[in-house]
Design a protein around this motif. Structure first.
Motif, PDB file in Angstrom:
ATOM      1  N   ARG B 110       0.835  -1.192   0.000  1.00 17.82           N
ATOM      2  CA  ARG B 110       0.000   0.000   0.000  1.00 17.82           C
ATOM      3  C   ARG B 110       0.878   1.252   0.000  1.00 17.82           C
ATOM      4  O   ARG B 110       0.636   2.202  -0.724  1.00 17.82           O
ATOM      5  CB  ARG B 110      -0.919   0.005   1.232  1.00 17.82           C
ATOM      6  CG  ARG B 110      -1.713   1.304   1.340  1.00 17.82           C
ATOM      7  CD  ARG B 110      -2.854   1.169   2.280  1.00 17.82           C
ATOM      8  NE  ARG B 110      -2.405   0.984   3.657  1.00 17.82           N
ATOM      9  CZ  ARG B 110      -3.244   0.901   4.684  1.00 17.82           C
ATOM     10  NH1 ARG B 110      -4.528   0.964   4.479  1.00 17.82           N
ATOM     11  NH2 ARG B 110      -2.783   0.746   5.895  1.00 17.82           N
ATOM     12  N   ARG B 111       1.926   1.202   0.826  1.00 18.48           N
ATOM     13  CA  ARG B 111       2.840   2.335   0.887  1.00 18.48           C
ATOM     14  C   ARG B 111       3.549   2.523  -0.445  1.00 18.48           C
ATOM     15  O   ARG B 111       3.656   3.647  -0.947  1.00 18.48           O
ATOM     16  CB  ARG B 111       3.859   2.092   2.017  1.00 18.48           C
ATOM     17  CG  ARG B 111       4.888   3.146   2.170  1.00 18.48           C
ATOM     18  CD  ARG B 111       4.306   4.446   2.687  1.00 18.48           C
ATOM     19  NE  ARG B 111       3.588   4.212   3.930  1.00 18.48           N
ATOM     20  CZ  ARG B 111       2.460   4.826   4.249  1.00 18.48           C
ATOM     21  NH1 ARG B 111       1.918   5.706   3.442  1.00 18.48           N
ATOM     22  NH2 ARG B 111       1.862   4.560   5.390  1.00 18.48           N
ATOM     23  N   LEU B 112       3.998   1.416  -1.042  1.00 17.78           N
ATOM     24  CA  LEU B 112       4.721   1.526  -2.312  1.00 17.78           C
ATOM     25  C   LEU B 112       3.822   2.120  -3.391  1.00 17.78           C
ATOM     26  O   LEU B 112       4.253   2.959  -4.179  1.00 17.78           O
ATOM     27  CB  LEU B 112       5.234   0.148  -2.758  1.00 17.78           C
ATOM     28  CG  LEU B 112       6.426  -0.399  -1.971  1.00 17.78           C
ATOM     29  CD1 LEU B 112       6.721  -1.829  -2.378  1.00 17.78           C
ATOM     30  CD2 LEU B 112       7.653   0.469  -2.193  1.00 17.78           C
ATOM     31  N   ALA B 343      -9.544  -3.888   3.201  1.00 17.68           N
ATOM     32  CA  ALA B 343      -9.305  -2.666   3.952  1.00 17.68           C
ATOM     33  C   ALA B 343      -8.513  -1.673   3.123  1.00 17.68           C
ATOM     34  O   ALA B 343      -8.582  -0.470   3.331  1.00 17.68           O
ATOM     35  CB  ALA B 343      -8.550  -2.991   5.230  1.00 17.68           C
ATOM     36  N   THR B 344      -7.750  -2.184   2.192  1.00 17.16           N
ATOM     37  CA  THR B 344      -6.790  -1.363   1.474  1.00 17.16           C
ATOM     38  C   THR B 344      -7.237  -1.040   0.059  1.00 17.16           C
ATOM     39  O   THR B 344      -7.119   0.086  -0.401  1.00 17.16           O
ATOM     40  CB  THR B 344      -5.435  -2.110   1.418  1.00 17.16           C
ATOM     41  OG1 THR B 344      -5.051  -2.424   2.744  1.00 17.16           O
ATOM     42  CG2 THR B 344      -4.379  -1.263   0.773  1.00 17.16           C
ATOM     43  N   PHE B 345      -7.768  -2.063  -0.619  1.00 13.21           N
ATOM     44  CA  PHE B 345      -8.122  -1.878  -2.018  1.00 13.21           C
ATOM     45  C   PHE B 345      -9.633  -1.802  -2.179  1.00 13.21           C
ATOM     46  O   PHE B 345     -10.378  -2.241  -1.316  1.00 13.21           O
ATOM     47  CB  PHE B 345      -7.561  -3.019  -2.861  1.00 13.21           C
ATOM     48  CG  PHE B 345      -6.062  -3.082  -2.834  1.00 13.21           C
ATOM     49  CD1 PHE B 345      -5.311  -2.184  -3.579  1.00 13.21           C
ATOM     50  CD2 PHE B 345      -5.407  -3.997  -2.054  1.00 13.21           C
ATOM     51  CE1 PHE B 345      -3.932  -2.222  -3.554  1.00 13.21           C
ATOM     52  CE2 PHE B 345      -4.015  -4.043  -2.023  1.00 13.21           C
ATOM     53  CZ  PHE B 345      -3.283  -3.146  -2.772  1.00 13.21           C
ATOM     54  N   ARG B 346     -10.049  -1.303  -3.345  1.00 19.86           N
ATOM     55  CA  ARG B 346     -11.477  -1.211  -3.604  1.00 19.86           C
ATOM     56  C   ARG B 346     -12.070  -2.610  -3.709  1.00 19.86           C
ATOM     57  O   ARG B 346     -11.454  -3.526  -4.246  1.00 19.86           O
ATOM     58  CB  ARG B 346     -11.722  -0.412  -4.884  1.00 19.86           C
ATOM     59  CG  ARG B 346     -11.541   1.091  -4.662  1.00 19.86           C
ATOM     60  CD  ARG B 346     -11.951   1.903  -5.860  1.00 19.86           C
ATOM     61  NE  ARG B 346     -10.987   1.766  -6.937  1.00 19.86           N
ATOM     62  CZ  ARG B 346     -11.292   1.297  -8.146  1.00 19.86           C
ATOM     63  NH1 ARG B 346     -12.518   0.941  -8.423  1.00 19.86           N
ATOM     64  NH2 ARG B 346     -10.356   1.193  -9.058  1.00 19.86           N
ATOM     65  N   THR B 347     -13.298  -2.740  -3.191  1.00 20.96           N
ATOM     66  CA  THR B 347     -13.940  -4.048  -3.121  1.00 20.96           C
ATOM     67  C   THR B 347     -13.997  -4.723  -4.482  1.00 20.96           C
ATOM     68  O   THR B 347     -13.714  -5.911  -4.615  1.00 20.96           O
ATOM     69  CB  THR B 347     -15.369  -3.878  -2.578  1.00 20.96           C
ATOM     70  OG1 THR B 347     -15.293  -3.039  -1.436  1.00 20.96           O
ATOM     71  CG2 THR B 347     -15.968  -5.205  -2.198  1.00 20.96           C
TER      72      THR B 347
END
Lengths: 310, 374
Positions: B110-112, B343-347
């Motif tokens: 996610r950070r990258l 939590a991080t990417f779109r569903t």
């Protein structure tokens, strides 16, 4: 001080408390020697290090709370995880972190027992994994050979060449064959804690050579569907990484008064190795001669011996 | 987020009720419940999954925080290959160098991506990393001593699936796969540095962070803050950087941690009630066993370094194709990591990718079983 500041302080304090709680829990598990009930010894060092990490982060959260209290902004990370302002949501989220802590501290520590073993299904034939599947064609016929060669001189001392013929191996079962020869020379084959899985696998893999031999094994009693009144399994849980991947390994035991032994009782059993059908498979069965109740060992688990055959 | 609330509430309520019942009854009535072997198994599994994941999560959030604070966007851009094929290969094989568990992987990726790595490379890394690495190869090889083709097939199929996934993502994924962050930002701006609000809105998210960190760590250095949003973190003091690193790490720990705990909860629950003999009863239909082992892999969420040993316990019950499907699908997609991905990417992105991997692994495992392992 604004309401936002106050909520910030509260968030930092709750977080500090939760992080400290997890770190304390790990320390508590280490102190009470129960960490290995949950994870394998090779993972212990990493979990201990993570306790230090949790402490450091907790201290930072306290520091941040103090900073906020003093009215100074700290280096908050504003990337998508600013705490929500809804109290319900916050309670829920922090509650999720508190739940494992509460379970951990309140429930007594215990190890997996017969009920989990029944669910997971015991791995009777440690060697099932070696004996089935597409395997080098040499092995099955070689085992038969071993049987024939073994027949002429039962019981007598064997020469190295005879032993080699009895324990045919390919590159994948070489270490088991080598270990098998050592076991074969023993009068009583005792299944050790250190190489529990490897020993059972070897017994199963070269079972023709061991039928009729005396075998001694310790473990806990459990039963599963399809077992008769005179049968139970004596097993240990084998763990690789953590108890989520633990599987019971063991031997089927047949004993006329088997019903007298309760599930989860720890026994040391000496008996004669035989073969029988169970659930459509031919498995090795220990015909019990002597049963002795023992204390549950300090570590209920056994681990694969990573040095085996090296 | 909605998943957390939908599932979390009843689960938490159940937990609280148990606690409450215990307190009220002074332990008398609930001792029965608490001493029930199932609850014991549940507790052991639940806590062991969390404890086992802690080191990886902490390592992941630490690496992610260090990336955020110490590595500039420009450097990331310079290091990532431009060519899509090279990019996909890079993403697939990065796991050889960085053998992280998937729990640790997600915050790093996610950070990258936020720092400018093309999302298709990052996503391929998330799915390839936990399986295409030396640790997993060794453990598979050890577990399947008599069947070395299993270890090779596992790596081969995983690699093929990841490469195809990467190329498809490169071609079809145009929008950022990361979840929208508007809400969070509005929230931030409500109470942070009103003087720089407009400035922030005009800029890309990832510059915002740098900017904020800087501001917050050094309230007295406001004058510099406008110069810092090019991603250069050079002028910060070491204590400030340490503070930022810890702030990122702890925020991310709570961010990812709740999904880990929810995943561990459900996984432990399934493992406690699931009877293996139910599985084996269903293994007779052809093709079914592959689907079944994949569903099983999803539900139990084992760590990729140890799942090979669990797979061997099914040997003889299921064919090698089904075991292969278990070994390839499990590390790529499981319940715990799906929650963290959501939590991080779109569903939509997460579900599409999972559907693709599911189909690819299913078909791939059948082909390999027919032509290579047979």
């Amino acid at each position: 001080m604004t309401a936002t500041d106050r909520s910030r302080i509260i968030h930092h304090l709750i977080r500090a408390a939760i992080l400290t709680g997890f770190a304390m829990y790990i320390v508590y598990l280490v102190r009470s020697d129960s960490l290995t009930l949950y994870i394998a010894p090779r993972m212990v060092i990493y979990v201990k290090i993570s306790a230090i990490g949790l402490y450091a982060t907790a201290i930072y959260q306290l520091y941040a709370a103090l900073q906020a209290w003093a009215g100074r902004k700290t280096a908050a990370c504003e990337c998508n995880h600013e705490p929500s302002s809804s109290i319900t949501k916050n309670t829920l989220i922090y509650g999720m972190f508190i739940l494992p802590l509460a379970l951990g501290f309140i429930l007594p520590d215990a190890s997996l027992g017969s009920s989990a073993a029944a669910k997971k299904g015991v791995n009777f034939a440690g060697a099932e994994l070696l004996a089935t599947g597409p395997k080098p064609a040499a092995a099955p016929s070689a085992v038969d050979e071993g049987k024939q060669e073994a027949a002429p001189s039962p019981g007598g001392p064997k020469t190295e060449a005879e032993l080699d013929a009895m324990f045919p191996s390919d590159e994948y079962t070489e270490s088991h064959a080598k270990y098998g020869k050592q076991l074969y020379k023993q009068d009583i084959i005792s299944v050790p804690e250190k190489q529990f899985i490897e020993t059972l696998t070897t017994l199963d893999l070269f079972r023709q050579n061991y039928i009729g031999k005396t075998v001694e094994i310790s473990g806990f009693v459990h039963r599963q569907e399809g077992m008769g009144k005179d049968q139970f399994a004596i097993s240990r849980f084998a763990m690789n990484c953590c108890s989520a991947d633990a599987l019971p390994y063991g031997l089927m035991v047949s004993y006329p008064r088997a019903a007298a032994y309760n599930n989860d009782a720890w026994l040391k059993i000496r008996g004669e190795l035989t073969e029988d059908m169970f659930d459509g498979n031919r498995i090795i069965v220990l015909k019990a001669k002597q049963l002795q109740a023992i204390e549950a060992p300090e570590s209920p688990y056994v681990y694969p011996d990573y040095d085996f055959g090296l | 987020m909605t998943i957390i609330y939908r599932l979390g509430t009843p689960l938490l309520a159940a937990g609280c009720l148990i606690m409450l019942a215990r307190i009220l009854s002074g332990g008398g009535v609930t001792d029965l419940l608490l001493e029930s072997p199932s609850l014991q198994s549940f507790k052991i599994l639940f806590i062991s999954i969390i404890l086992e994941a802690f080191p990886f999560i902490l390592l992941g959030v630490l690496v992610s925080a260090l990336l955020q604070v110490f590595v500039s966007d420009a450097l990331i851009a310079r290091l990532t290959p431009r060519n899509p094929i090279a990019g996909v290969l890079f993403g697939s094989l990065l796991g050889v160098l960085l053998p992280l568990c998937e729990c640790g992987m997600i915050p790093v990726v996610r950070r990258l991506i936020r720092k400018g790595m093309p999302p298709y490379i990052g996503i391929v890394f998330i799915f390839a990393g936990p399986i295409l690495n030396p640790v997993v190869f060794t453990s598979t090889y050890t577990a399947f001593r008599t069947q070395p083709s299993m270890a090779y097939s596992r790596m081969g199929l995983a690699f093929a699936v990841c490469v195809v996934l990467g190329l498809l993502l490169y071609k079809y994924m145009k929008k950022s796969p990361l979840r929208e962050e508007k809400q969070a930002h509005m929230h931030v701006h409500n109470h942070d540095h009103p003087h720089s609000d407009k400035h922030h809105h005009a800029h890309n998210h990832r510059h915002d962070h740098e900017h904020h960190d800087h501001n917050h760590a050094h309230g007295h250095e406001h004058g510099h803050s406008h110069g810092s949003h090019n991603g250069s973190a050079v002028r910060r003091s070491w204590s400030g950087r340490l503070g930022s690193t810890l702030a990122h790490a702890s925020d991310e720990f709570f961010d990812i941690g709740k999904y880990l705990i929810l995943g561990a909860f459900i996984t432990a629950f399934i493992q406690t009630i699931l009877d293996r003999s139910m599985l084996t009863a269903l293994s007779d239909q052809p093709g079914m066993e592959n689907l079944f082992m994949m569903a099983f892999a999803f539900a139990v969420s084992l760590c990729s370094t140890s799942d090979a040993f669990v797979a061997t316990s099914f040997n003889g019950i299921f064919g090698s194709g089904a075991l292969l499907a278990f070994l390839v699908f499990g590390p790529m997609v499981d319940l715990k990591s799906t929650l963290m991905l959501l939590a991080t990417f779109r569903t939509k992105v997460v579900l599409t990718i999972i559907a693709f991997i599911f189909a690819a692994v299913f078909i791939g495992s059948i082909i390999i079983q027919q032509f290579i392992m047979a």
